[in-house]
Structure formats: structure tokens, C-alpha cells
Design a protein around this motif. Structure first.
Motif, mmCIF file in Angstrom:
data_model
loop_
_atom_site.group_PDB
_atom_site.id
_atom_site.type_symbol
_atom_site.label_atom_id
_atom_site.label_comp_id
_atom_site.label_asym_id
_atom_site.label_seq_id
_atom_site.Cartn_x
_atom_site.Cartn_y
_atom_site.Cartn_z
ATOM 1 N N ALA A 169 9.640 19.322 26.884
ATOM 2 C CA ALA A 169 11.083 19.385 26.646
ATOM 3 C C ALA A 169 11.643 17.969 26.522
ATOM 4 O O ALA A 169 12.459 17.660 25.649
ATOM 5 C CB ALA A 169 11.772 20.133 27.784
ATOM 6 N N VAL A 172 10.636 16.375 23.162
ATOM 7 C CA VAL A 172 11.412 16.907 22.048
ATOM 8 C C VAL A 172 12.813 16.293 22.045
ATOM 9 O O VAL A 172 13.327 15.869 21.000
ATOM 10 C CB VAL A 172 11.483 18.447 22.108
ATOM 11 C CG1 VAL A 172 12.486 18.972 21.095
ATOM 12 C CG2 VAL A 172 10.110 19.050 21.850
ATOM 13 N N ALA A 173 13.431 16.215 23.225
ATOM 14 C CA ALA A 173 14.771 15.621 23.306
ATOM 15 C C ALA A 173 14.724 14.159 22.855
ATOM 16 O O ALA A 173 15.576 13.691 22.101
ATOM 17 C CB ALA A 173 15.321 15.727 24.724
ATOM 18 N N ARG A 180 15.452 14.934 13.268
ATOM 19 C CA ARG A 180 16.595 15.152 12.367
ATOM 20 C C ARG A 180 16.321 14.652 10.955
ATOM 21 O O ARG A 180 16.925 15.122 10.012
ATOM 22 C CB ARG A 180 17.833 14.431 12.915
ATOM 23 C CG ARG A 180 18.526 15.202 14.006
ATOM 24 C CD ARG A 180 19.965 14.728 14.168
ATOM 25 N NE ARG A 180 20.433 15.061 15.493
ATOM 26 C CZ ARG A 180 20.455 14.220 16.508
ATOM 27 N NH1 ARG A 180 20.084 12.967 16.329
ATOM 28 N NH2 ARG A 180 20.863 14.612 17.689
ATOM 29 N N ASP A 206 12.712 30.090 21.500
ATOM 30 C CA ASP A 206 13.840 29.464 22.207
ATOM 31 C C ASP A 206 14.033 28.026 21.746
ATOM 32 O O ASP A 206 15.144 27.554 21.555
ATOM 33 C CB ASP A 206 13.598 29.476 23.718
ATOM 34 C CG ASP A 206 13.641 30.889 24.280
ATOM 35 O OD1 ASP A 206 14.235 31.754 23.620
ATOM 36 O OD2 ASP A 206 13.077 31.107 25.369
ATOM 37 N N LEU A 207 12.927 27.320 21.595
ATOM 38 C CA LEU A 207 13.019 25.926 21.167
ATOM 39 C C LEU A 207 13.511 25.848 19.722
ATOM 40 O O LEU A 207 14.305 24.969 19.375
ATOM 41 C CB LEU A 207 11.660 25.224 21.301
ATOM 42 C CG LEU A 207 11.702 23.755 20.896
ATOM 43 C CD1 LEU A 207 12.519 22.942 21.885
ATOM 44 C CD2 LEU A 207 10.299 23.169 20.773
ATOM 45 N N HIS A 210 17.162 26.261 19.705
ATOM 46 C CA HIS A 210 17.784 25.036 20.229
ATOM 47 C C HIS A 210 17.790 23.933 19.170
ATOM 48 O O HIS A 210 18.805 23.266 18.957
ATOM 49 C CB HIS A 210 17.033 24.589 21.487
ATOM 50 C CG HIS A 210 17.434 23.238 21.978
ATOM 51 N ND1 HIS A 210 18.699 22.982 22.472
ATOM 52 C CD2 HIS A 210 16.757 22.071 22.029
ATOM 53 C CE1 HIS A 210 18.771 21.701 22.816
ATOM 54 N NE2 HIS A 210 17.611 21.131 22.559
ATOM 55 N N ARG A 213 20.277 24.282 16.434
ATOM 56 C CA ARG A 213 21.630 23.856 16.829
ATOM 57 C C ARG A 213 21.828 22.367 16.603
ATOM 58 O O ARG A 213 22.934 21.867 16.582
ATOM 59 C CB ARG A 213 21.885 24.205 18.294
ATOM 60 C CG ARG A 213 22.097 25.671 18.467
ATOM 61 C CD ARG A 213 22.217 26.098 19.905
ATOM 62 N NE ARG A 213 22.285 27.556 19.951
ATOM 63 C CZ ARG A 213 21.937 28.287 20.984
ATOM 64 N NH1 ARG A 213 21.510 27.713 22.079
ATOM 65 N NH2 ARG A 213 22.027 29.595 20.933
ATOM 66 N N HIS A 214 20.710 21.631 16.501
ATOM 67 C CA HIS A 214 20.787 20.199 16.193
ATOM 68 C C HIS A 214 20.581 19.948 14.699
ATOM 69 O O HIS A 214 20.359 18.817 14.286
ATOM 70 C CB HIS A 214 19.734 19.435 16.989
ATOM 71 C CG HIS A 214 20.128 19.235 18.420
ATOM 72 N ND1 HIS A 214 20.956 18.217 18.826
ATOM 73 C CD2 HIS A 214 19.834 19.943 19.527
ATOM 74 C CE1 HIS A 214 21.152 18.301 20.137
ATOM 75 N NE2 HIS A 214 20.486 19.342 20.588
ATOM 76 N N LYS B 4 24.937 19.252 21.915
ATOM 77 C CA LYS B 4 25.187 20.421 21.069
ATOM 78 C C LYS B 4 25.075 21.722 21.845
ATOM 79 O O LYS B 4 25.776 22.673 21.606
ATOM 80 C CB LYS B 4 24.152 20.463 19.919
ATOM 81 C CG LYS B 4 24.305 19.346 18.924
ATOM 82 C CD LYS B 4 25.464 19.617 17.988
ATOM 83 C CE LYS B 4 25.720 18.414 17.104
ATOM 84 N NZ LYS B 4 27.134 18.127 16.980
ATOM 85 N N ASP B 5 24.109 21.747 22.746
ATOM 86 C CA ASP B 5 23.651 23.007 23.311
ATOM 87 C C ASP B 5 23.719 22.866 24.838
ATOM 88 O O ASP B 5 22.912 22.154 25.429
ATOM 89 C CB ASP B 5 22.205 23.198 22.823
ATOM 90 C CG ASP B 5 21.733 24.625 22.963
ATOM 91 O OD1 ASP B 5 22.494 25.442 23.458
ATOM 92 O OD2 ASP B 5 20.579 24.893 22.578
ATOM 93 N N ARG B 108 15.293 23.879 29.850
ATOM 94 C CA ARG B 108 14.501 23.101 28.887
ATOM 95 C C ARG B 108 14.963 23.297 27.458
ATOM 96 O O ARG B 108 14.611 22.529 26.577
ATOM 97 C CB ARG B 108 13.019 23.477 29.002
ATOM 98 C CG ARG B 108 12.378 22.832 30.203
ATOM 99 C CD ARG B 108 10.936 23.264 30.406
ATOM 100 N NE ARG B 108 10.604 23.080 31.807
ATOM 101 C CZ ARG B 108 9.705 23.798 32.467
ATOM 102 N NH1 ARG B 108 9.028 24.733 31.850
ATOM 103 N NH2 ARG B 108 9.484 23.562 33.737
ATOM 104 N N HIS B 109 15.714 24.353 27.196
ATOM 105 C CA HIS B 109 16.209 24.570 25.831
ATOM 106 C C HIS B 109 17.658 24.169 25.676
ATOM 107 O O HIS B 109 18.309 24.565 24.729
ATOM 108 C CB HIS B 109 16.066 26.035 25.431
ATOM 109 C CG HIS B 109 14.696 26.561 25.614
ATOM 110 N ND1 HIS B 109 14.380 27.481 26.574
ATOM 111 C CD2 HIS B 109 13.544 26.254 24.991
ATOM 112 C CE1 HIS B 109 13.090 27.748 26.523
ATOM 113 N NE2 HIS B 109 12.557 27.001 25.578
ATOM 114 N N ARG B 140 15.478 17.509 31.318
ATOM 115 C CA ARG B 140 16.786 17.273 30.714
ATOM 116 C C ARG B 140 17.782 16.882 31.799
ATOM 117 O O ARG B 140 17.546 17.140 32.974
ATOM 118 C CB ARG B 140 17.273 18.547 30.000
ATOM 119 C CG ARG B 140 16.356 19.015 28.893
ATOM 120 C CD ARG B 140 16.546 18.202 27.634
ATOM 121 N NE ARG B 140 15.494 18.403 26.673
ATOM 122 C CZ ARG B 140 15.584 19.206 25.603
ATOM 123 N NH1 ARG B 140 16.672 19.879 25.374
ATOM 124 N NH2 ARG B 140 14.583 19.304 24.772
#
Lengths: 280, 280
Positions: A169, A172-173, A180, A206-207, A210, A213-214, B4-5, B108-109, B140
Motif C-alpha cells: 500500500a 503504491v501511494a 499517473r 479494491d486497489l 482506489h 479515483r486518482h 482523493k479517497d 490500505r485503499h 498510509r
């Protein structure tokens, strides 16, 4: 996370040119400041044991500012000077960088550290120690570039190794600026079990939601390991996608003041032919 | 780029109003998704001395818990309907002992998880478990909002507690979306000792330079603890700056299989009068 301040680690130009090239590439792409942290290895250093004979050590000491570390530094500076002034240079002796953990102070003031992954060469131990320190200690992501890497893109096609854990997680963040700009992003799970170990009823979904949304368009690929190790399955997926980058959690367990590598992380950092973007 | 989320972990519509209000502030600042995640605590099974469950008693306990949860959910849904923006209400049923791990998976999401500060509220143990699970297990950041918070925006004036450690670097990177929108930012060090491997030779200057590369203008405040504990010094410093958000590392030490809060983290999480953004 933004990508405005990139730190590249350079010990020997021969081995570390891929990292410098990757840093230059990202710095151009994201209009980011780039710093080359040059870690000097003197012939008397433990890290030079395998390449320096005793006579070299004495010669190196006698040569002082014209010694081994200075020559390597000059070589790196010469390479950097051809990068249109893109790089700031900082200089550290490798013992200070590692034993006093000064390399961490530099990494913590950057958005991303970039280094070439260890290869079986004279500087393997130095690279391994730097990698270990940065991945587990900096709190920032690490881009690990394979030896001899000659790609010219790091974000066109990205494979996300998704096991739904904390580290993944995190990665990815941290990788969002790259995700992007990607044209193709694949979330790969390996032998995922629904509703288990952090996965929801549809592993990867789920990912995907998420990331959408970005504004990141993704595909989910639930890969059957078919007896391969998770690392081997991921490398095969990366090859099939012709991925420029694998985004993954960097795993390790603290044991008695030492960090032990997670199995998948170890295997990928040893063998992956694709650059790895890792966070812990 | 804003968050965003966003996920707000809630136990009660009334007590967690501050968390929801902070979530709405995030929506106004550019977030597109806010989920109000209502935690449903499953009652602990009741056993007789022979190890046999008394079914009548158990049924009553379960029915009671269900009724309480249904009421909370209705109250929360009514509250969310009154909001200017759509808020998704989700249920998170957790068995006692798993609240932290289950919430972490959920978190995590999300880009950030919001909670009302647990201290002094009902279901403190479970709240604390969720806070701990999300802070140490999601990868996160967590935003802790004080129970008496009445704001309409989070992060107009931000104080960043900087000690040069991994967690602080993490928090600083995770706070990027808020820092990008802030009017004023202060980097605060407390009783800093200049050192090359920690806060730098001029404490705070290196990190200010890094933030400048990210386009952020910050001031550095080197606070003298004056014998107070660090939490009190930080709170006083934040007050003096008229801050409405504190960004700091969330520290924990591994103890056997669990992670326990570091002293400063625990005390800030207990008494900070301002919202806290923490990452581990």
C-alpha cells in the motif's frame, strides 16, 4: 508524494551509471532537482578488500587526493558534467554513509532515492549495505535499477505487485506520480485468496477502484503461480507486459537489531531485470 | 494534488462528528470520495465454566449489540444525508482482538484515514486498537481529530515536528496534499542537537531546503524544551504559530508480535488540542 527532489547513489561509475541515468530521466520528466551522492571508497576501506591489495592500500594512502576514491569521484563528476548541470553533487566517505548512517539523512530529505542494485562485483557488499539502509531506514521510496539497465522510460508500463499488505500500500501511494503518467498499469496478484490476508472478495479490485479515483486506469491480473515462486511469477508478468517498472512493497523483519529480507523482496532485488520501485 | 479517497473510521455518529466534519473538510479541499466506516464490535462469546455457551444469554447479548449498532447506523445515515456532498456509509464488523488488523486492511485503499482521538471516548480500547492498527499496519497516514474540533478546514497553518527520523520523513511525504494547500508551514525542532546523521548541522535547514524544492515556503522554528516534555513543547509551539494541524511521525516499538506506541506519540495522541497527521 511529489517527485521534485531525487537522490542518486553513485559509488563506481562503471556499476552505477544505470542509477544516474534513471535519476536524470526522472528529473527531466518531473522537472525535479537531482542530487548525486557520491560515496567514496578508499583502498583502505573494508569495502575495497576484494579489489585492493596491501600494496595498493599503501599507494592509495600515499597518493591522498589523487587516490582511488578521488579518481572514481572525478570519473563520476565527468559523467555528471555532461548532464547539462542537472545534478548537484555531494560527497561522502562510504564508512560515514553507512556506519554513521549519514546516507539516511540525505535520503530523508529527498522524495526518492535511486541506486543500482547489487551485482556480483567488487562493490557488491557496499551496494547491499546501502540498499538495506535506504529501504528499511529512510522512510522514502527506493528505485532499484538493474545493473546494465539501458532503458529510456520508467513509467510507460507499470506492474504493481499487489499482496494487499502494508508495504505494498505504501509503495503504491509513493509511486502515484509515476502511476499517473503511465499508459498501462497492471495490478498483479499471485495465487491470491479472496477474503484472506488483506484481499477483498475480488483480489486487486479494491486497489483498482482506489487508483481510478486518482485518475489511473488499471487492469487487474490474478496470476496463477503454477508452482513458481511469487517472485518468478512477477518477473514473468513483468516480461509479458514489457513493464518499465515494478512497484512493490519491500519486505523485511526486524530480528535482534538486524533486518532480515522477505523472500520475494530478496529474490527480486537479486534477479529482476526490470527496475523496482519499493517502499517499506 | 489533494487527497482523493478518504476513510473516516467511526464508532458513533455523535462522538465521531469531528472525524466526519474533518472528512467533509477534505471533500471541500478536493477529495472526491469519503467513506464513513462504521465499526461494529462483535460481542465476546460468553462461556460457562464447563466451556459450554449459555445460548439464551448469548442470544440476548448479540441482539443487544445488533440493536445498538442499528441505531448508530441509522443516526450516521441521517447525518450523512444532511451533508453537502455524498458520503458512503460502510459497515466494518470486527471481532474483538481483530479491530486493528481489519481496519488496517480497509485503510490500505484510502489516501488517509480519519479518526476522532480515542482518549476519553466510549469504546476506548477498540478505538485505540483501530488507531494502532491503521497507524502501524496500513502504510498510509492517519488524521486524529480532537473530540471538540470545530473547524471547516484542516491545514491552513501547519506545524511539522521534525527530528530527522524515518517516521518523520514518512509523515512529511504523506502530508504533501495538505502542505501543498497550506497558507503557512513551520518546521519545528525540539531541543535539537546539530548532527550530520540526524537533523543536520543547522537543524531544520536541510528539510526546509527539500520542501523549497517541492515549491513550499516554510519557516524553521528551533524550540527550546525548557524542561517540559516534548509533547507539551510541541503543543505550545503549535499554539504560538496559531497552527490548525500538526504533522509528525507516529512511533512504535515492536514488542513480541505487537507494536506499542512510543512515548511522544502516545502523549500527543492523548492530549493534542489540534488535529494530528501521523505516519509510521
Amino acid at each position: 508524494m511529489s517527485l521534485k527532489d531525487i537522490l542518486a547513489i553513485a559509488i563506481r561509475l562503471e556499476a552505477d551509471e544505470p542509477a544516474l541515468r534513471a535519476a536524470a530521466l526522472l528529473s527531466a520528466q518531473f522537472e525535479a532537482h537531482a542530487t548525486a551522492l557520491v560515496l567514496g571508497v578508499h583502498a583502505s576501506s573494508d569495502y575495497a578488500e576484494s579489489i585492493a591489495k596491501l600494496s595498493d592500500v599503501l599507494a592509495d594512502l600515499a597518493q591522498g587526493s589523487r587516490g582511488m576514491a578521488a579518481r572514481e569521484h572525478a570519473r563520476i563528476e565527468e559523467w555528471l558534467s555532461r548532464q547539462h548541470g542537472r545534478f548537484e553533487t555531494r560527497k561522502l566517505v562510504i564508512e560515514d554513509a553507512l556506519l554513521r548512517r549519514e546516507v539516511l539523512a540525505h535520503a530523508r530529505h529527498a522524495d526518492l532515492a535511486v541506486m543500482t542494485r547489487p551485482a556480483p562485483d567488487a562493490m557488491q557488499e557496499a551496494h547491499e549495505h546501502v540498499l538495506h539502509a535506504l529501504l528499511f531506514g529512510s522512510g522514502r521510496p527506493l528505485l532499484l535499477v538493474p545493473p546494465g539497465w539501458n532503458g529510456n522510460n520508467l513509467s510507460d508500463r507499470i506492474l504493481i505487485a499487489w499482496d494487499a499488505k502494508r508495504e505494498a500500500a505504501r509503495a503504491v501511494a509513493d509511486a502515484l506520480p509515476l502511476l499517473r503518467t503511465a499508459r498501462d498499469v497492471v495490478i498483479a496478484t499471485i495465487d491470491a485468496i479472496p477474503e484472506d490476508g488483506g484481499h477483498g472478495p475480488t483480489p486487486g479490485k479494491d486497489l483498482a477502484v482506489h487508483l481510478e479515483r486518482h485518475g489511473v486506469d488499471v487492469r487487474v491480473n490474478n496470476v496463477d503461480g503454477m508452482g513458481r515462486t511469487a517472485a518468478a511469477a512477477l518477473m514473468d508478468e513483468a516480461a509479458a507486459l514489457d513493464a518499465n517498472l515494478i512497484v512493490m512493497g519491500g519486505y523485511g523483519h526486524a530480528r535482534a537489531r538486524e533486518w532480515l529480507w522477505g523472500g520475494v523482496t530478496r529474490e527480486l532485488t537479486e534477479y529482476a531485470r526490470t527496475p523496482l520501485f519499493m517502499s517499506h | 494534488m489533494s487527497f482523493k479517497d478518504v476513510a473516516a473510521f467511526m464508532f458513533s455518529a455523535a462522538e465521531d462528528e469531528p472525524a466526519l466534519a474533518a472528512g467533509e473538510a477534505m471533500l471541500r479541499a478536493g477529495a472526491t470520495n469519503l467513506a464513513a466506516v462504521l465499526v461494529e464490535l462483535q460481542p465476546d462469546p460468553v462461556y460457562t465454566m464447563e466451556g459450554v455457551m449459555v445460548s439464551a444469554m448469548w442470544a440476548e447479548v448479540v441482539a443487544e449489540a445488533r440493536k445498538g449498532f442499528a441505531q448508530e447506523k441509522a443516526a450516521l445515515e441521517a447525518r450523512c444525508k444532511k451533508s453537502d456532498s455524498p458520503i458512503a456509509v460502510r459497515e466494518l464488523p470486527v471481532a474483538s482482538g481483530f479491530a486493528g488488523a481489519d481496519a488496517a486492511v480497509h485503510a490500505r485503499h484510502a489516501d488517509v484515514s480519519i479518526m476522532t482521538r480515542p482518549a476519553g471516548l466510549k469504546a476506548f480500547e477498540a478505538r485505540n486498537a483501530v488507531f494502532e492498527g491503521v497507524l502501524f499496519g496500513s502504510g498510509r497516514p492517519v488524521l486524529l481529530v480532537p473530540p471538540d474540533w470545530r473547524g471547516d478546514r484542516v491545514g491552513r497553518r501547519v506545524v511539522v515536528a521534525w527530528n530527522g527520523k524515518r517516521e518523520a520523513a514518512r509523515a512529511l511525504a504523506d502530508a504533501t496534499p495538505l502542505l501543498d494547500q497550506a497558507d503557512e508551514i513551520a518546521i519545528v525542532t525540539i531541543d535539537a542537537k546539530p548532527s550530520i546523521e540526524g537533523v543536520g548541522p543547522a537543524p531544520g535547514a536541510d528539510i526546509a531546503a527539500h520542501l523549497a524544492r517541492r515549491g513550499l515556503k516554510v519557516q524553521v522554528r528551533n524550540l527550546d524544551g525548557l524542561g517540559r516534555d516534548d509533547a507539551d513543547t510541541l503543543i505550545a509551539g503549535a499554539r504560538a504559530f496559531d497552527a490548525d494541524l500538526i504533522v509528525m511521525g507516529g512511533y512504535g516499538r515492536a514488542r513480541l508480535s505487537e507494536v506499542v506506541f512510543g512515548g511522544m506519540t502516545r502523549s500527543m495522541a492523548t492530549k493534542s488540542p489540534l488535529p494530528l497527521l501521523m505516519s509510521h
